[in-house]
Design a protein around this motif. Structure first.
Motif, PDB file in Angstrom:
ATOM      1  N   ARG A  43       0.931  -1.086  -0.044  1.00 47.12           N
ATOM      2  CA  ARG A  43      -0.120  -0.060  -0.061  1.00 47.12           C
ATOM      3  C   ARG A  43       1.170   1.221   0.077  1.00 47.12           C
ATOM      4  NH1 ARG A  43      -5.659   0.790   2.107  1.00 47.12           N
ATOM      5  NH2 ARG A  43      -5.443  -1.452   2.086  1.00 47.12           N
ATOM      6  N   VAL A  44       0.693   2.168  -0.787  1.00 42.73           N
ATOM      7  CA  VAL A  44       1.400   3.319  -1.019  1.00 42.73           C
ATOM      8  C   VAL A  44       0.643   4.747  -0.685  1.00 42.73           C
ATOM      9  CG1 VAL A  44       2.995   4.582  -2.558  1.00 42.73           C
ATOM     10  CG2 VAL A  44       3.086   2.344  -2.650  1.00 42.73           C
ATOM     11  N   TYR A  45       1.216   5.583   0.235  1.00 43.49           N
ATOM     12  CA  TYR A  45       0.477   6.629   0.562  1.00 43.49           C
ATOM     13  C   TYR A  45       1.347   7.708   0.072  1.00 43.49           C
ATOM     14  CZ  TYR A  45      -1.726   3.649   4.083  1.00 43.49           C
ATOM     15  OH  TYR A  45      -2.518   2.858   4.591  1.00 43.49           O
ATOM     16  N   LYS A  46       0.632   8.635  -0.940  1.00 41.93           N
ATOM     17  CA  LYS A  46       1.340   9.599  -1.783  1.00 41.93           C
ATOM     18  C   LYS A  46       0.253  10.897  -2.043  1.00 41.93           C
ATOM     19  CE  LYS A  46       0.458   8.301  -6.549  1.00 41.93           C
ATOM     20  NZ  LYS A  46      -0.277   9.629  -6.915  1.00 41.93           N
ATOM     21  N   SER A  47       0.857  11.747  -2.535  1.00 40.73           N
ATOM     22  CA  SER A  47      -0.041  12.756  -2.960  1.00 40.73           C
ATOM     23  C   SER A  47      -0.370  12.500  -4.183  1.00 40.73           C
ATOM     24  CB  SER A  47       1.051  14.236  -3.197  1.00 40.73           C
ATOM     25  OG  SER A  47       0.263  15.054  -3.838  1.00 40.73           O
ATOM     26  N   PRO A  48      -1.756  12.830  -4.625  1.00 46.06           N
ATOM     27  CA  PRO A  48      -2.077  12.845  -5.892  1.00 46.06           C
ATOM     28  C   PRO A  48      -1.689  13.657  -7.045  1.00 46.06           C
ATOM     29  CG  PRO A  48      -3.766  13.988  -4.856  1.00 46.06           C
ATOM     30  CD  PRO A  48      -2.659  13.759  -3.882  1.00 46.06           C
ATOM     31  N   THR A  49      -0.784  14.591  -6.833  1.00 40.95           N
ATOM     32  CA  THR A  49       0.085  15.369  -7.773  1.00 40.95           C
ATOM     33  C   THR A  49       1.322  14.751  -7.918  1.00 40.95           C
ATOM     34  OG1 THR A  49       0.292  17.007  -6.177  1.00 40.95           O
ATOM     35  CG2 THR A  49      -1.914  17.256  -7.589  1.00 40.95           C
ATOM     36  N   CYS A  50       1.904  14.050  -7.285  1.00 44.51           N
ATOM     37  CA  CYS A  50       3.159  13.797  -7.378  1.00 44.51           C
ATOM     38  C   CYS A  50       3.737  12.925  -8.404  1.00 44.51           C
ATOM     39  CB  CYS A  50       3.723  13.350  -5.985  1.00 44.51           C
ATOM     40  SG  CYS A  50       5.525  13.248  -5.845  1.00 44.51           S
ATOM     41  N   GLY A  51       4.161  13.377  -9.163  1.00 48.23           N
ATOM     42  CA  GLY A  51       4.518  12.725 -10.477  1.00 48.23           C
ATOM     43  C   GLY A  51       5.719  11.593 -10.052  1.00 48.23           C
ATOM     44  N   CYS A  52       6.726  11.920  -9.330  1.00 39.01           N
ATOM     45  CA  CYS A  52       7.720  10.883  -9.034  1.00 39.01           C
ATOM     46  C   CYS A  52       7.375   9.757  -8.405  1.00 39.01           C
ATOM     47  CB  CYS A  52       8.963  11.731  -8.368  1.00 39.01           C
ATOM     48  SG  CYS A  52       8.642  12.459  -6.840  1.00 39.01           S
ATOM     49  N   CYS A  53       6.163  10.105  -7.655  1.00 38.67           N
ATOM     50  CA  CYS A  53       5.650   8.898  -6.775  1.00 38.67           C
ATOM     51  C   CYS A  53       5.111   8.150  -7.504  1.00 38.67           C
ATOM     52  CB  CYS A  53       4.715   9.390  -5.559  1.00 38.67           C
ATOM     53  SG  CYS A  53       5.298  10.439  -4.382  1.00 38.67           S
ATOM     54  N   ALA A  54       4.109   8.505  -8.533  1.00 37.12           N
ATOM     55  CA  ALA A  54       3.603   7.516  -9.509  1.00 37.12           C
ATOM     56  C   ALA A  54       4.510   7.096 -10.408  1.00 37.12           C
ATOM     57  CB  ALA A  54       2.667   8.547 -10.501  1.00 37.12           C
ATOM     58  N   ARG A  55       5.640   7.428 -10.623  1.00 35.70           N
ATOM     59  CA  ARG A  55       6.483   6.517 -11.265  1.00 35.70           C
ATOM     60  C   ARG A  55       7.063   5.590 -10.658  1.00 35.70           C
ATOM     61  NH1 ARG A  55       7.548  12.088 -13.274  1.00 35.70           N
ATOM     62  NH2 ARG A  55       9.311  12.316 -11.899  1.00 35.70           N
ATOM     63  N   TRP A  56       7.465   5.949  -9.451  1.00 33.67           N
ATOM     64  CA  TRP A  56       7.886   4.735  -8.504  1.00 33.67           C
ATOM     65  C   TRP A  56       6.961   3.790  -8.328  1.00 33.67           C
ATOM     66  CZ3 TRP A  56       6.768   2.401  -3.806  1.00 33.67           C
ATOM     67  CH2 TRP A  56       7.796   1.768  -3.307  1.00 33.67           C
ATOM     68  N   VAL A  57       5.617   3.850  -8.062  1.00 34.95           N
ATOM     69  CA  VAL A  57       4.569   2.925  -8.225  1.00 34.95           C
ATOM     70  C   VAL A  57       4.575   2.249  -9.410  1.00 34.95           C
ATOM     71  CG1 VAL A  57       2.069   2.647  -8.317  1.00 34.95           C
ATOM     72  CG2 VAL A  57       3.257   4.143  -6.526  1.00 34.95           C
ATOM     73  N   GLY A  58       4.739   3.044 -10.575  1.00 33.78           N
ATOM     74  CA  GLY A  58       4.854   2.274 -11.916  1.00 33.78           C
ATOM     75  C   GLY A  58       6.185   1.351 -11.966  1.00 33.78           C
ATOM     76  N   ASP A  63       7.614  -4.796 -11.766  1.00 30.87           N
ATOM     77  CA  ASP A  63       8.231  -6.095 -11.373  1.00 30.87           C
ATOM     78  C   ASP A  63       7.292  -7.039 -10.757  1.00 30.87           C
ATOM     79  OD1 ASP A  63      10.732  -7.351 -10.446  1.00 30.87           O
ATOM     80  OD2 ASP A  63      10.076  -7.068  -8.417  1.00 30.87           O
ATOM     81  N   GLY A  64       5.890  -6.959 -10.838  1.00 32.67           N
ATOM     82  CA  GLY A  64       5.079  -7.854 -10.434  1.00 32.67           C
ATOM     83  C   GLY A  64       4.339  -7.548  -9.022  1.00 32.67           C
ATOM     84  N   TRP A  65       4.620  -6.164  -8.695  1.00 30.43           N
ATOM     85  CA  TRP A  65       3.961  -6.148  -7.128  1.00 30.43           C
ATOM     86  C   TRP A  65       2.514  -5.635  -7.605  1.00 30.43           C
ATOM     87  CZ3 TRP A  65       5.784  -6.125  -2.204  1.00 30.43           C
ATOM     88  CH2 TRP A  65       7.302  -6.507  -2.195  1.00 30.43           C
ATOM     89  N   LYS A  66       1.577  -6.100  -6.509  1.00 31.82           N
ATOM     90  CA  LYS A  66       0.144  -5.446  -6.669  1.00 31.82           C
ATOM     91  C   LYS A  66       0.197  -4.245  -5.693  1.00 31.82           C
ATOM     92  CE  LYS A  66      -2.147  -9.540  -7.657  1.00 31.82           C
ATOM     93  NZ  LYS A  66      -1.177 -10.321  -8.411  1.00 31.82           N
ATOM     94  N   VAL A  67      -0.158  -2.962  -6.115  1.00 34.23           N
ATOM     95  CA  VAL A  67      -0.029  -1.863  -5.340  1.00 34.23           C
ATOM     96  C   VAL A  67      -1.202  -1.183  -5.161  1.00 34.23           C
ATOM     97  CG1 VAL A  67       1.311   0.454  -5.186  1.00 34.23           C
ATOM     98  CG2 VAL A  67       2.412  -1.471  -6.050  1.00 34.23           C
TER      99      VAL A  67
END
Length: 160
Positions: A43-58, A63-67
């Motif tokens: 589970r990832v807690y992040k800002s809805p507008t943070c692009g670098c967080c979205a890229r890290w989630v991607g 790698d096969g993680w369910k996020v």
């Protein structure tokens, strides 16, 4: 002991041995499932507008993680709730199999954490290093482990 008693004793021993063997064989699938690796979920807690967080989630999903992403306007309360030390903070906080994974942590460090299961509260890449996963990638990251009582140490140094 009479011959009848000898056979009776052997039959009981044979039956007990067979019962133990069947019970052990039936338990093997259960033992295997207990020892299996934890599911690759976080589970990832992040800002809805943070692009670098979205890229890290991607990066993690590739790698096969369910996020499961939880977008929050302010992630500070989550960081406090999970016991993150302020000096280790980054832009997003993840929880993976009971561990806190703070910031742009490279996958090899997360895999090491899941495999070794050390007695720590979590791991972190403090700040937002420009060459970390989600920020550009490819650089060597110092990943710190931390405990609930505030002790920190270098956990690993890996490419991201």
């Amino acid at each position: 002991m009479s011959r009848h008693n000898d056979r009776s004793l052997l039959n009981r021993r044979g039956f007990a041995g067979a019962l133990i063997g069947v019970t052990a064989a039936a338990a093997l699938p259960c033992i295997g499932s207990v020892a299996a690796a934890p599911a690759k979920t976080m589970r990832v807690y992040k800002s809805p507008t943070c692009g670098c967080c979205a890229r890290w989630v991607g990066y993690v999903r590739a790698d096969g993680w369910k996020v499961k992403v939880v977008n929050l306007q302010d992630v500070t309360p989550i960081k406090k709730q999970v016991g993150l030390l302020p000096q280790l903070a980054s832009c997003h906080t993840a929880i993976a199999d009971g561990y806190v994974v703070e910031g742009h942590v490279p996958l090899p460090a997360i895999e090491k954490l899941m495999a070794e299961r050390p007695d720590v509260h979590g791991i972190a890449v403090p700040g937002m290093p420009q060459d970390s996963p989600g920020m550009g990638g490819g650089g060597i990251q110092d990943v710190f482990a931390f405990t609930r009582d505030g002790r920190t140490r270098l956990y690993t140094r890996v490419a991201g």
